[in-house]
Design a protein around this motif. Structure first.
Motif, PDB file in Angstrom:
ATOM      1  N   TYR A   1       0.967  -1.361   0.054  1.00 17.14           N
ATOM      2  CA  TYR A   1      -0.118   0.218   0.172  1.00 17.14           C
ATOM      3  C   TYR A   1       0.435   1.154  -0.808  1.00 17.14           C
ATOM      4  O   TYR A   1       2.098   1.420  -0.075  1.00 17.14           O
ATOM      5  CB  TYR A   1      -1.328   0.190   1.242  1.00 17.14           C
ATOM      6  CG  TYR A   1      -2.250  -0.903   1.218  1.00 17.14           C
ATOM      7  CD1 TYR A   1      -3.143  -0.499   0.314  1.00 17.14           C
ATOM      8  CD2 TYR A   1      -2.433  -2.473   2.045  1.00 17.14           C
ATOM      9  CE1 TYR A   1      -4.246  -1.465   1.005  1.00 17.14           C
ATOM     10  CE2 TYR A   1      -3.290  -2.943   2.050  1.00 17.14           C
ATOM     11  CZ  TYR A   1      -4.022  -2.890   1.494  1.00 17.14           C
ATOM     12  OH  TYR A   1      -4.879  -3.741   1.214  1.00 17.14           O
ATOM     13  N   ILE A   2       0.934   2.921  -1.113  1.00 19.47           N
ATOM     14  CA  ILE A   2       0.964   3.545  -0.405  1.00 19.47           C
ATOM     15  C   ILE A   2      -0.419   4.687  -0.054  1.00 19.47           C
ATOM     16  O   ILE A   2      -0.743   4.572  -0.162  1.00 19.47           O
ATOM     17  CB  ILE A   2       1.563   3.953  -1.662  1.00 19.47           C
ATOM     18  CG1 ILE A   2       2.696   5.868  -1.605  1.00 19.47           C
ATOM     19  CG2 ILE A   2       0.886   4.082  -3.029  1.00 19.47           C
ATOM     20  CD1 ILE A   2       2.847   5.983  -2.805  1.00 19.47           C
ATOM     21  N   ASN A   3       0.138   5.537   0.773  1.00 23.88           N
ATOM     22  CA  ASN A   3      -0.850   6.496   1.147  1.00 23.88           C
ATOM     23  C   ASN A   3      -0.142   8.447   0.832  1.00 23.88           C
ATOM     24  O   ASN A   3       0.797   8.070   1.238  1.00 23.88           O
ATOM     25  CB  ASN A   3      -1.444   7.394   2.146  1.00 23.88           C
ATOM     26  CG  ASN A   3      -2.324   7.894   2.680  1.00 23.88           C
ATOM     27  OD1 ASN A   3      -2.928   7.941   2.454  1.00 23.88           O
ATOM     28  ND2 ASN A   3      -1.736   9.123   2.987  1.00 23.88           N
ATOM     29  N   VAL A   4      -1.112   9.140  -0.486  1.00 26.66           N
ATOM     30  CA  VAL A   4      -0.360  10.187  -0.729  1.00 26.66           C
ATOM     31  C   VAL A   4      -1.225  10.827   0.116  1.00 26.66           C
ATOM     32  O   VAL A   4      -2.041  11.243  -0.361  1.00 26.66           O
ATOM     33  CB  VAL A   4      -0.223  10.023  -2.173  1.00 26.66           C
ATOM     34  CG1 VAL A   4       0.386  11.181  -2.478  1.00 26.66           C
ATOM     35  CG2 VAL A   4       0.747   8.892  -2.712  1.00 26.66           C
ATOM     36  N   ASN A   5      -0.696  11.409   0.524  1.00 27.28           N
ATOM     37  CA  ASN A   5      -1.148  13.079   2.119  1.00 27.28           C
ATOM     38  C   ASN A   5      -1.198  13.951   0.978  1.00 27.28           C
ATOM     39  O   ASN A   5      -0.191  14.378  -0.289  1.00 27.28           O
ATOM     40  CB  ASN A   5      -0.453  12.803   2.740  1.00 27.28           C
ATOM     41  CG  ASN A   5      -1.090  13.865   3.765  1.00 27.28           C
ATOM     42  OD1 ASN A   5      -1.358  14.945   3.646  1.00 27.28           O
ATOM     43  ND2 ASN A   5      -1.628  13.252   4.977  1.00 27.28           N
ATOM     44  N   ARG A   6      -2.806  14.125   0.243  1.00 27.33           N
ATOM     45  CA  ARG A   6      -2.801  16.000  -0.376  1.00 27.33           C
ATOM     46  C   ARG A   6      -2.174  17.041   0.869  1.00 27.33           C
ATOM     47  O   ARG A   6      -2.126  18.115  -0.029  1.00 27.33           O
ATOM     48  CB  ARG A   6      -4.416  15.658  -0.105  1.00 27.33           C
ATOM     49  CG  ARG A   6      -5.471  15.213  -0.855  1.00 27.33           C
ATOM     50  CD  ARG A   6      -6.339  14.272  -0.787  1.00 27.33           C
ATOM     51  NE  ARG A   6      -7.135  13.724  -1.408  1.00 27.33           N
ATOM     52  CZ  ARG A   6      -7.355  12.286  -1.288  1.00 27.33           C
ATOM     53  NH1 ARG A   6      -6.832  11.836   0.327  1.00 27.33           N
ATOM     54  NH2 ARG A   6      -8.065  11.609  -1.321  1.00 27.33           N
ATOM     55  N   GLY A   7      -1.530  16.737   1.391  1.00 23.25           N
ATOM     56  CA  GLY A   7      -0.502  18.116   2.188  1.00 23.25           C
ATOM     57  C   GLY A   7      -1.365  19.062   3.392  1.00 23.25           C
ATOM     58  O   GLY A   7      -2.454  19.276   3.228  1.00 23.25           O
ATOM     59  N   PHE A   8      -0.250  19.443   4.274  1.00 23.01           N
ATOM     60  CA  PHE A   8      -1.026  19.971   5.625  1.00 23.01           C
ATOM     61  C   PHE A   8      -1.023  21.727   5.073  1.00 23.01           C
ATOM     62  O   PHE A   8      -1.770  22.324   5.284  1.00 23.01           O
ATOM     63  CB  PHE A   8      -0.162  20.060   6.694  1.00 23.01           C
ATOM     64  CG  PHE A   8      -0.600  20.562   8.031  1.00 23.01           C
ATOM     65  CD1 PHE A   8      -1.368  19.729   8.780  1.00 23.01           C
ATOM     66  CD2 PHE A   8      -0.074  22.222   8.244  1.00 23.01           C
ATOM     67  CE1 PHE A   8      -1.494  20.614  10.131  1.00 23.01           C
ATOM     68  CE2 PHE A   8      -0.594  22.307   9.140  1.00 23.01           C
ATOM     69  CZ  PHE A   8      -1.468  22.279   9.923  1.00 23.01           C
ATOM     70  N   GLY A   9      -0.376  22.241   4.033  1.00 20.10           N
ATOM     71  CA  GLY A   9       0.105  24.051   4.188  1.00 20.10           C
ATOM     72  C   GLY A   9      -0.422  23.717   2.682  1.00 20.10           C
ATOM     73  O   GLY A   9      -1.061  22.300   1.482  1.00 20.10           O
ATOM     74  N   TYR A  10       0.284  25.182   1.719  1.00 15.33           N
ATOM     75  CA  TYR A  10       0.321  25.312   0.187  1.00 15.33           C
ATOM     76  C   TYR A  10       1.592  25.543  -0.590  1.00 15.33           C
ATOM     77  O   TYR A  10       1.740  26.568   0.424  1.00 15.33           O
ATOM     78  CB  TYR A  10      -1.563  25.990   0.071  1.00 15.33           C
ATOM     79  CG  TYR A  10      -1.323  26.864   1.313  1.00 15.33           C
ATOM     80  CD1 TYR A  10      -0.824  28.292   0.798  1.00 15.33           C
ATOM     81  CD2 TYR A  10      -2.008  27.367   2.147  1.00 15.33           C
ATOM     82  CE1 TYR A  10      -0.704  29.781   1.626  1.00 15.33           C
ATOM     83  CE2 TYR A  10      -1.972  28.322   2.745  1.00 15.33           C
ATOM     84  CZ  TYR A  10      -1.355  29.537   2.752  1.00 15.33           C
ATOM     85  OH  TYR A  10      -0.825  30.725   3.307  1.00 15.33           O
ATOM     86  N   LEU A  11       1.625  25.720  -1.682  1.00 16.94           N
ATOM     87  CA  LEU A  11       2.716  26.794  -2.286  1.00 16.94           C
ATOM     88  C   LEU A  11       2.138  27.490  -3.069  1.00 16.94           C
ATOM     89  O   LEU A  11       0.813  26.640  -4.375  1.00 16.94           O
ATOM     90  CB  LEU A  11       3.930  25.583  -2.192  1.00 16.94           C
ATOM     91  CG  LEU A  11       4.887  25.722  -3.451  1.00 16.94           C
ATOM     92  CD1 LEU A  11       5.627  26.971  -1.979  1.00 16.94           C
ATOM     93  CD2 LEU A  11       5.607  24.960  -2.999  1.00 16.94           C
ATOM     94  N   ALA A  12       2.706  28.081  -3.408  1.00 24.69           N
ATOM     95  CA  ALA A  12       2.743  29.583  -4.868  1.00 24.69           C
ATOM     96  C   ALA A  12       1.244  29.850  -4.138  1.00 24.69           C
ATOM     97  O   ALA A  12       0.799  30.971  -4.122  1.00 24.69           O
ATOM     98  CB  ALA A  12       2.770  28.620  -6.206  1.00 24.69           C
ATOM     99  N   PHE A  13       0.327  28.973  -5.016  1.00 27.46           N
ATOM    100  CA  PHE A  13      -1.249  29.740  -5.122  1.00 27.46           C
ATOM    101  C   PHE A  13      -2.000  29.429  -3.817  1.00 27.46           C
ATOM    102  O   PHE A  13      -2.299  28.146  -3.062  1.00 27.46           O
ATOM    103  CB  PHE A  13      -2.363  28.522  -6.110  1.00 27.46           C
ATOM    104  CG  PHE A  13      -3.421  28.801  -6.340  1.00 27.46           C
ATOM    105  CD1 PHE A  13      -3.925  29.995  -6.419  1.00 27.46           C
ATOM    106  CD2 PHE A  13      -4.258  27.921  -5.257  1.00 27.46           C
ATOM    107  CE1 PHE A  13      -5.576  30.371  -6.410  1.00 27.46           C
ATOM    108  CE2 PHE A  13      -6.224  27.638  -5.539  1.00 27.46           C
ATOM    109  CZ  PHE A  13      -6.360  29.279  -5.393  1.00 27.46           C
TER     110      PHE A  13
END
Length: 411
Positions: free
Chosen positions: A377-389
């Motif tokens: 299995y892999i979990n690809v986390n959508r991220g805690f923060g944001y970048l550029a936009f």
């Protein structure tokens, strides 16, 4: 420069169509001129920011603002342009039919005028992405979601049955503009009461100093079996111009020390064992390994050199491309890999459990959520923060909680 010219032409075409829609509906020259002026300001400012972009300072606020305004006003224009283009195709077909196919008509007819109700529909449809993007910039970037998964493994050590881990990724502390929202998210992470907290890279945008206002906040993260982390591509400081190699090296070392101060055990192509009642699982952490120009400092063989092939293994690797190209086929069989990096592009459409889509899927095969290949299995986390936009639309900031269960999923 040629790319900028192509993009400029595309934006002007979008403006041409949207202006037509305005003029059909709004019979007021002053409003039309205001629209033209504002469009030119937004477009001109964006291209000015690109042409004067200074890499030595990372991604400045003024660039993020210019990008957010461009997205806010030009994504809806795509909707308008596509709608009116469809009408143009219909008008052209009617024109050809009346003038060249119907032989009984010898006088011919002119091209039909643009219909008002089509322009109204176009602008009405455009209001949907406009409102969504506006919400994403104001509220969406802090609309934290706790996503919970239960994964079953036949060879999970008995004492780890029910073991919970929390994954966070892509904090990008240099982008935050609301410290209270970050505090709320950290409290939300602690509320999960997981056994271990795992961070999968990109603590900052570029510079360690970005983390200083948030060190105390992230230092409040608590888990019984500790906090572990790996580096992401942004953590190395590769995207700014440093005065010297020594300054760049010092920045990375400072970031490492900050992570230690916050309680993270940073794994640099290393492994640790999580032990419980005489049994253990291996936690493996690699440095960033990416494709397409991203840093490839990750060394899986080195990271796993101190563990046994038959151990139950959790791998932390920032970029899911690593899993796709190196990990899946590795004979060590990594039961669970945790990644981030993609952010889900911070833009998409998602109905949890039913449907998810983002343009980032054209770049990354594994871009958000849980995937399974060859019993791994892999979990690809959508991220805690944001970048550029400075926003998120449809793809919200994520806190992942994964419960490990022994046995078959069908049990």
């Amino acid at each position: 420069m040629s790319r900028l010219i192509i993009f400029l032409i595309i934006f002007l075409v979008l403006d041409f169509y949207t202006l037509q829609s305005f003029r059909v509906i709004i019979k007021n020259n002053i409003i039309t001129y205001v629209y033209i002026f504002f469009s030119l300001v937004v477009l001109g400012n964006f291209f000015y920011q690109i042409l004067t972009f200074d890499r030595s300072n990372g991604i400045p606020f003024k660039f993020s603002l210019a990008l957010s305004l461009l997205v806010l006003f030009y994504v809806p224009k795509i909707v308008v342009a596509v709608t009116l283009l469809g009408e143009d195709i219909f008008r052209f077909i009617v024109y050809i039919n009346e003038n060249y196919i119907k032989t009984a008509n010898t006088e011919g007819v002119a091209l039909q005028n643009r219909r008002k109700f089509i322009s109204q529909i176009a602008l009405g449809l455009a209001a949907i992405p406009f409102a969504s993007i506006l919400y994403g910039v104001i509220k969406g970037k802090y609309n934290y979601k706790v996503l919970k998964y239960t994964l079953h493994f036949e060879d999970l050590p008995e004492t780890f049955d029910g073991y919970k881990l929390t994954q966070i990724s892509d904090i990008h502390s240099g982008s935050f503009d609301n410290i209270n929202k970050v505090e709320y998210a950290v409290d939300l992470i602690n509320e999960q009461q997981s056994d271990v907290i795992l961070f999968t890279g990109d603590m900052v945008n570029n510079k360690a100093e970005e983390l200083i206002p948030y060190k105390e906040i992230f230092g409040k993260l608590k888990a019984k079996d500790g906090l572990y982390s790996v580096l992401g591509n942004h953590d190395y400081g590769d995207y700014v111009r440093w005065e010297s190699k020594e300054d760049k090296h010092k920045n990375l070392e400072t970031l490492k020390s900050f992570q230690k101060e916050m309680g993270f055990d940073l794994l640099l192509n290393e492994s640790r064992y999580l032990e419980k009642a005489g049994e253990r699982i291996a936690l493996v952490g690699v440095e960033n390994w990416g494709a397409g120009g991203f840093k490839t400092a990750g060394d899986l063989k080195k990271a796993a050199s101190a563990i046994d092939k038959n151990d139950f293994k959790i791998l932390m690797s920032h970029d899911p491309t690593h899993w796709e190209r190196k990990v899946i086929e590795d004979d060590y069989h990594y039961h669970l890999t945790l990644s981030g990096h993609t952010h889900g592009m911070q833009f998409g459409i998602e109905i949890p459990g039913w449907f998810k889509w983002s343009p980032v899927k054209w770049r990354y095969k594994y871009w958000a959520g849980i995937y399974e290949e060859l019993g791994q299995y892999i979990n690809v986390n959508r991220g805690f923060g944001y970048l550029a936009f400075p926003g998120r639309v449809g793809i919200w900031p994520e806190i992942t909680v994964i419960e490990l269960k022994k046995g078959s999923n069908n049990a």
